[in-house]
Design a protein around this motif. Structure first.
Motif, PDB file in Angstrom:
ATOM      1  N   ALA A 234      11.539 -10.552 -50.438  1.00 30.38           N
ATOM      2  CA  ALA A 234      11.961 -10.040 -48.989  1.00 30.38           C
ATOM      3  C   ALA A 234      12.416 -11.469 -48.106  1.00 30.38           C
ATOM      4  O   ALA A 234      12.863 -11.334 -47.175  1.00 30.38           O
ATOM      5  N   GLY A 235      11.841 -12.597 -48.683  1.00 30.94           N
ATOM      6  CA  GLY A 235      11.973 -13.905 -48.117  1.00 30.94           C
ATOM      7  C   GLY A 235      11.503 -13.747 -46.735  1.00 30.94           C
ATOM      8  O   GLY A 235      12.337 -14.641 -45.970  1.00 30.94           O
ATOM      9  N   ALA A 236      10.388 -13.584 -46.476  1.00 36.83           N
ATOM     10  CA  ALA A 236       9.734 -13.374 -45.265  1.00 36.83           C
ATOM     11  C   ALA A 236       9.275 -14.771 -44.807  1.00 36.83           C
ATOM     12  O   ALA A 236       8.705 -15.619 -45.696  1.00 36.83           O
ATOM     13  N   SER A 237       9.618 -15.286 -43.435  1.00 37.29           N
ATOM     14  CA  SER A 237       9.132 -16.514 -43.028  1.00 37.29           C
ATOM     15  C   SER A 237       8.900 -16.356 -41.524  1.00 37.29           C
ATOM     16  O   SER A 237       9.405 -16.071 -40.899  1.00 37.29           O
ATOM     17  N   LEU A 238       7.482 -16.707 -41.427  1.00 34.87           N
ATOM     18  CA  LEU A 238       6.891 -16.803 -40.120  1.00 34.87           C
ATOM     19  C   LEU A 238       6.692 -18.279 -39.708  1.00 34.87           C
ATOM     20  O   LEU A 238       6.123 -18.923 -40.441  1.00 34.87           O
ATOM     21  N   MET A 264      12.985 -12.191 -42.202  1.00 35.91           N
ATOM     22  CA  MET A 264      13.162 -11.839 -43.634  1.00 35.91           C
ATOM     23  C   MET A 264      14.484 -11.361 -43.996  1.00 35.91           C
ATOM     24  O   MET A 264      15.511 -11.096 -43.338  1.00 35.91           O
ATOM     25  N   LEU A 265      14.762 -11.084 -45.235  1.00 39.60           N
ATOM     26  CA  LEU A 265      16.025 -10.920 -45.869  1.00 39.60           C
ATOM     27  C   LEU A 265      16.287  -9.385 -46.196  1.00 39.60           C
ATOM     28  O   LEU A 265      17.144  -9.162 -46.215  1.00 39.60           O
ATOM     29  N   ASP A 266      15.102  -8.873 -46.249  1.00 43.55           N
ATOM     30  CA  ASP A 266      15.171  -7.528 -46.782  1.00 43.55           C
ATOM     31  C   ASP A 266      14.911  -6.266 -45.468  1.00 43.55           C
ATOM     32  O   ASP A 266      13.980  -6.388 -44.970  1.00 43.55           O
ATOM     33  N   ALA A 267      15.887  -5.302 -45.558  1.00 43.69           N
ATOM     34  CA  ALA A 267      15.680  -4.343 -44.453  1.00 43.69           C
ATOM     35  C   ALA A 267      14.362  -3.411 -44.596  1.00 43.69           C
ATOM     36  O   ALA A 267      13.636  -3.340 -43.576  1.00 43.69           O
ATOM     37  N   ALA A 268      13.976  -3.254 -45.980  1.00 44.25           N
ATOM     38  CA  ALA A 268      12.956  -2.187 -46.248  1.00 44.25           C
ATOM     39  C   ALA A 268      11.536  -2.948 -45.628  1.00 44.25           C
ATOM     40  O   ALA A 268      10.758  -2.152 -45.060  1.00 44.25           O
ATOM     41  N   ALA A 269      11.552  -4.055 -45.765  1.00 45.13           N
ATOM     42  CA  ALA A 269      10.335  -4.903 -45.483  1.00 45.13           C
ATOM     43  C   ALA A 269      10.194  -4.869 -44.064  1.00 45.13           C
ATOM     44  O   ALA A 269       9.291  -4.924 -43.505  1.00 45.13           O
ATOM     45  N   TRP A 270      11.391  -5.280 -43.263  1.00 42.04           N
ATOM     46  CA  TRP A 270      11.319  -5.355 -41.828  1.00 42.04           C
ATOM     47  C   TRP A 270      10.844  -4.070 -41.233  1.00 42.04           C
ATOM     48  O   TRP A 270      10.016  -4.108 -40.004  1.00 42.04           O
ATOM     49  N   HIS A 271      10.941  -3.065 -41.882  1.00 39.32           N
ATOM     50  CA  HIS A 271      10.397  -1.703 -41.214  1.00 39.32           C
ATOM     51  C   HIS A 271       8.978  -1.503 -41.342  1.00 39.32           C
ATOM     52  O   HIS A 271       8.433  -0.927 -40.468  1.00 39.32           O
ATOM     53  N   ALA A 273       7.070  -4.548 -41.272  1.00 43.96           N
ATOM     54  CA  ALA A 273       6.461  -5.752 -40.750  1.00 43.96           C
ATOM     55  C   ALA A 273       5.668  -5.622 -39.723  1.00 43.96           C
ATOM     56  O   ALA A 273       4.432  -6.330 -39.703  1.00 43.96           O
ATOM     57  N   GLU A 274       5.905  -4.955 -38.630  1.00 46.32           N
ATOM     58  CA  GLU A 274       5.124  -4.823 -37.513  1.00 46.32           C
ATOM     59  C   GLU A 274       3.605  -4.449 -37.919  1.00 46.32           C
ATOM     60  O   GLU A 274       2.614  -5.037 -37.388  1.00 46.32           O
ATOM     61  N   ARG A 275       3.519  -3.187 -38.492  1.00 51.78           N
ATOM     62  CA  ARG A 275       2.161  -2.926 -39.040  1.00 51.78           C
ATOM     63  C   ARG A 275       1.449  -3.567 -39.548  1.00 51.78           C
ATOM     64  O   ARG A 275       0.399  -3.959 -39.486  1.00 51.78           O
ATOM     65  N   LEU A 276       2.080  -4.404 -40.641  1.00 48.75           N
ATOM     66  CA  LEU A 276       1.332  -5.489 -41.506  1.00 48.75           C
ATOM     67  C   LEU A 276       0.917  -6.639 -40.436  1.00 48.75           C
ATOM     68  O   LEU A 276      -0.219  -6.937 -40.766  1.00 48.75           O
ATOM     69  N   VAL A 277       1.740  -7.157 -39.620  1.00 55.14           N
ATOM     70  CA  VAL A 277       1.198  -8.152 -38.823  1.00 55.14           C
ATOM     71  C   VAL A 277       0.327  -7.908 -37.762  1.00 55.14           C
ATOM     72  O   VAL A 277      -0.724  -8.756 -37.883  1.00 55.14           O
ATOM     73  N   ARG A 278       0.209  -6.728 -37.163  1.00 57.20           N
ATOM     74  CA  ARG A 278      -0.766  -6.503 -36.252  1.00 57.20           C
ATOM     75  C   ARG A 278      -2.115  -6.420 -37.240  1.00 57.20           C
ATOM     76  O   ARG A 278      -3.335  -6.707 -36.849  1.00 57.20           O
ATOM     77  N   GLY A 279      -2.230  -5.876 -38.412  1.00 55.11           N
ATOM     78  CA  GLY A 279      -3.327  -5.495 -39.130  1.00 55.11           C
ATOM     79  C   GLY A 279      -3.716  -7.063 -39.685  1.00 55.11           C
ATOM     80  O   GLY A 279      -5.215  -7.045 -39.470  1.00 55.11           O
ATOM     81  N   TYR A 296       4.692  -7.402 -30.107  1.00 58.75           N
ATOM     82  CA  TYR A 296       5.606  -7.512 -31.109  1.00 58.75           C
ATOM     83  C   TYR A 296       7.010  -6.820 -30.789  1.00 58.75           C
ATOM     84  O   TYR A 296       7.025  -5.786 -30.600  1.00 58.75           O
ATOM     85  N   THR A 297       7.976  -7.862 -30.844  1.00 56.76           N
ATOM     86  CA  THR A 297       9.301  -7.484 -30.326  1.00 56.76           C
ATOM     87  C   THR A 297      10.100  -7.404 -31.371  1.00 56.76           C
ATOM     88  O   THR A 297      10.406  -8.347 -31.919  1.00 56.76           O
ATOM     89  N   ARG A 298      10.576  -6.006 -31.958  1.00 59.98           N
ATOM     90  CA  ARG A 298      11.493  -6.047 -32.905  1.00 59.98           C
ATOM     91  C   ARG A 298      12.855  -6.429 -32.585  1.00 59.98           C
ATOM     92  O   ARG A 298      13.366  -6.236 -31.317  1.00 59.98           O
ATOM     93  N   GLY A 299      13.387  -7.224 -33.389  1.00 62.54           N
ATOM     94  CA  GLY A 299      14.806  -7.710 -32.983  1.00 62.54           C
ATOM     95  C   GLY A 299      15.800  -6.939 -33.696  1.00 62.54           C
ATOM     96  O   GLY A 299      16.059  -5.870 -33.345  1.00 62.54           O
ATOM     97  N   VAL A 300      16.448  -7.616 -34.639  1.00 62.40           N
ATOM     98  CA  VAL A 300      17.569  -6.856 -35.258  1.00 62.40           C
ATOM     99  C   VAL A 300      17.218  -7.011 -36.835  1.00 62.40           C
ATOM    100  O   VAL A 300      16.560  -7.751 -37.292  1.00 62.40           O
ATOM    101  N   PRO A 301      18.054  -5.852 -37.475  1.00 64.41           N
ATOM    102  CA  PRO A 301      17.840  -5.980 -38.951  1.00 64.41           C
ATOM    103  C   PRO A 301      18.905  -6.769 -39.707  1.00 64.41           C
ATOM    104  O   PRO A 301      19.783  -7.520 -38.654  1.00 64.41           O
TER     105      PRO A 301
END
Length: 392
Positions: A234-238, A264-271, A273-279, A296-301
């Motif tokens: 997914a290439g996630a980078s915080l 992140m690079l992956d659209a599926a992971a993006w969907h 992300a918010e739940r995971l970050v808050r937890g 948490y402000t969702r930006g763009v896919p």
């Protein structure tokens, strides 16, 4: 004359005017949703070719159609807004608006699309376009979740079958366009965390909820834990960009905050992300007894280039610049609200080279960004060619 010849000749003649247009826009940049002068200037330019632009309901931005009423509609898009960045160049056309600059090249995008508009209008006048073309000058690309969503809500893409755009790339030489099938940008979200807890004297940390320590733990642990919770592909980078807490060396503060971006690079992971970050935030701060308010402000896919649309773009680049004009480009983690369009209809975004060969490589979103202005004519010709090829 062929369509290609008309486009090439028209843009060759008007290139000095397009450069002047770009310099004017650069000198008078406007922030997102405030692009009133920019919209006026673009409308006046289009009217010179006998076109009839229509303003968007947001008050800034416009659309303009040309060509026959029947058949598929191909859209070309440019973004209008600038950034809250100080222009540190010494060019005569540097920004006259303190703290605002076209540090992402949107002035080049606009000038290139205006050039394409003039060329396509000339094609329609002399030869005739085979299908309708819709020009889309969009406001507010630089703010999340992007002005593209409002454009879509207004129905500006109704009936459109393909959409194309270019984005400046200062790592590519002028005369090159970077193309890639599939994802070409990343998803991008904003995270803002405010921690609250019982402060006190640094000599008695055991009587406090050591908020600064909790903040530091969140800063360091979140990127590390996320790297183990997301699929590595997914290439996630915080990355945290702003941190603040306290005013004195001997005081444990009661409030602290941090802000950053998650890409992140992956659209599926993006969907997910918010739940995971808050937890994870709740889990990391739990031992310290502090509380967290998370915005948490969702930006763009990611922008995902359609295969057929990219092939048409590739054909347009080859016609315009020759085989050497196409460069292979990698997916980046930069966010771009063109993604909302290509989630709705097929389309493609290319990267427009703006670096002078053997010259310095600049970076986007920096006040010292300079572009080789020959890129304007290149972009105008490529966009016009892509539109003329249609939905092949």
């Amino acid at each position: 004359m062929s369509v290609h010849d008309v486009i090439a000749h028209t843009i060759e003649v008007i290139t000095p005017d397009l450069i002047e247009l770009r310099r004017d826009l650069h000198a008078f940049p406007e922030l997102s949703w405030q692009e009133h002068r920019t919209t006026d200037v673009v409308a006046a330019q289009l009217e010179k070719s006998g076109l009839a632009p229509e303003r968007l309901g947001s008050g800034t931005g416009l659309t303009c159609d040309l060509g026959p009423d029947k058949g598929p509609i191909v859209a070309l898009r440019a973004d209008l807004d600038a950034l809250p960045v100080l222009d540190t160049t010494q060019d005569p056309w540097r920004s006259r608006q303190p703290g605002i600059a076209h540090a992402c090249g949107h002035d080049v995008h606009v000038a290139a699309l205006v050039g394409a508009a003039h060329a396509l209008a000339r094609v329609e006048e002399t030869i005739g376009l085979r299908h309708r073309v819709r020009l889309l000058f969009q406001p507010a690309e630089e703010v999340m979740p992007g002005g593209a969503l409002r454009v879509l809500r207004e129905g500006a893409l109704q009936g459109v079958s393909r959409i194309y755009a270019l984005h400046c790339d200062p790592s590519l030489d002028v005369g090159q366009v970077g193309l890639r099938e599939g994802p070409i940008t990343g998803a991008s979200d904003h995270i803002h965390v405010v921690l609250s807890g019982r402060g006190g004297h640094t000599s008695r940390p055991h009587l406090t909820e050591d908020l600064t320590y909790a903040l530091g733990s969140l800063i360091t642990q979140m990127p590390a834990v996320l790297s183990r919770r997301f699929d590595p592909r997914a290439g996630a980078s915080l990355v945290w960009g702003q941190v603040s807490a306290g005013n004195a060396a001997n005081v444990i503060p009661s409030v602290g905050e941090l802000t950053g971006t998650l890409r992140m690079l992956d659209a599926a992971a993006w969907h997910e992300a918010e739940r995971l970050v808050r937890g994870l935030i709740a889990d990391i701060i739990e031992p310290f007894g502090v509380s967290a308010e998370v915005t948490y402000t969702r930006g763009v896919p990611p922008v995902v280039n359609d295969f057929a649309a990219t092939q048409t773009f590739r054909q347009a680049v080859a016609q315009t610049l020759g085989p050497a004009g196409t460069a292979t480009t990698l997916q980046s983690l930069g966010g771009e609200d063109f993604a909302w369009y290509v989630e709705s209809i097929p389309g493609a975004m290319g990267r427009l080279g703006t670096r002078t060969p053997d010259g310095p490589t600049y970076d986007l979103h920096q006040g010292n960004l300079r572009v080789d202005e020959r890129a304007i004519a290149v972009g105008a010709r490529v966009l016009a060619a892509a539109a003329s090829l249609g939905a092949n």
